[in-house]
Structures are given as structure tokens and as C-alpha cells.
Design an enzyme around this catalytic site. Structure first.
Site, PDB file in Angstrom:
ATOM      1  CB  CYS A 297      -0.957   0.152   1.079  1.00  0.00           C
ATOM      2  SG  CYS A 297      -2.471   0.974   1.114  1.00  0.00           S
ATOM      3  CG  HIS A 298      -0.017   4.997   1.526  1.00  0.00           C
ATOM      4  ND1 HIS A 298      -1.262   4.341   1.480  1.00  0.00           N
ATOM      5  CD2 HIS A 298       0.081   6.080   0.835  1.00  0.00           C
ATOM      6  CE1 HIS A 298      -2.005   5.207   0.635  1.00  0.00           C
ATOM      7  NE2 HIS A 298      -1.159   6.337   0.395  1.00  0.00           N
TER       8      HIS A 298
END
Length: 180
Positions: free
Chosen positions: A113-114
Site C-alpha cells: 500500500c503506502h
């Protein structure tokens, strides 16, 4: 993959604001396959708090403070996402150095994800094929990575995924890297 990871030690580096599912579910899956996981966080807090949906989530026990963690004690590193977590870790010199030590060792480094923001900051993204949450595409490209929209991208020791829906494939890729 039951017991396939017996004897393998996996570090999970996170701080407050990690995406709840992106820490807890890979941790659960890796442990179900026999790995030992260690949650590592900066500071001296006994717990870190996740982010779930649009609010704070559950607390997770910190097994080891970052200040005493050594990359050579682990077989792989998992970097959960969430916006707050990697944004805080990427300005922490100890966290960046810890990630760089894994990169230098050739051991698997897995970010979801991030989490790939940390690959940018540590220099591990340059010249590598990666994926992430779509909003990081430009950041990763500017860091010299080749971004792909895929459930999981494996480039050597680097494993990346886009989002919580990709966790099964993400954890499977980490497991395969550990037995490979």
C-alpha cells in the site's frame, strides 16, 4: 504452507497509524506457516495503534524497540502501509537505516500500500519494478522505480503489493521468498 516457515524470523517495522489489516493479516498468515514475527517500532512504547477505515483501530504489542533491532537477526522485513505509518517512519533516520540494512543484505523486503514510500526514502526503489497504492505511482517513478498495477510485484528481494485486498498474494510471495 503449514510449517514451511519453521525457524524463519520476520521483522515487521511499523508505528502508530499502520493500516490495521496490513500488519495483522500478513503477521497471522506468516505465523500460521511457522514463522516467528517481531513487531518493531521506534520509541519505547509497549504498543502501537492501527488505523482502520476512517478512524483509529486496535493496539498491537511492540515486541522490540527499533533502537535495539538488528537486520541480521531476521530473515525478512515487512513494511505495512497506512498513510500515517510510512510517512512518520520515512523521516526517522533509524527506520531508514534499518530498511537499508535489509536491502544491503539481499533479504526479502516486502512493502504494501503506502509502505513503498519507505522504499523511496531508503533508496531501494531505484531501478526496481514495484507496485503500491495508486497515489504513490508518481513518487515511485520519480525515485527511479518502474510502477506496475498488479496484485503483487516481485523484483529480486523486493516484494510489493497495492492494497488490503492483495494481502493473500502479498503474504504468499513473502512466504515463497523465505523458502526459496
Amino acid at each position: 504452507m503449514a510449517h514451511a516457515l519453521d525457524g524463519k524470523n520476520v521483522a515487521i517495522l511499523a508505528t502508530d497509524g499502520f493500516e490495521q489489516s496490513e500488519l495483522q493479516e500478513p503477521k497471522r498468515l506468516l505465523e500460521s506457516w511457522g514463522a516467528t514475527t517481531t513487531v518493531i517500532a521506534p520509541g519505547d512504547s509497549a504498543t502501537i495503534r492501527g488505523w482502520k477505515d476512517k478512524d483509529w483501530g486496535e493496539q498491537v504489542a511492540v515486541d522490540q524497540p527499533l533502537a535495539s533491532a538488528r537486520a541480521d537477526a531476521y530473515d525478512a522485513l515487512v513494511l505495512p502501509g497506512g498513510v500515517i505509518n510510512p510517512d512518520a517512519l520515512r523521516i526517522d533516520a533509524q527506520a531508514v537505516a534499518f530498511i537499508q540494512a535489509f536491502g544491503a543484505s539481499g533479504k526479502p523486503v516486502a512493502a504494501i500500500c503506502h509502505g513503498p514510500w519507505l522504499l523511496v526514502e531508503s533508496g531501494l526503489a531505484k531501478g526496481r519494478a514495484v507496485t503500491s497504492w495508486p497515489s504513490l505511482k508518481t513518487d515511485l517513478g520519480n525515485a527511479g522505480a518502474q510502477w506496475r498495477d498488479a496484485e503483487v510485484v516481485v523484483d529480486g528481494n523486493l516484494i510489493t503489493s497495492r492494497k488490503p485486498d492483495d494481502i493473500p498474494a502479498f503474504a504468499d510471495a513473502v512466504g515463497k521468498a523465505l523458502v526459496g
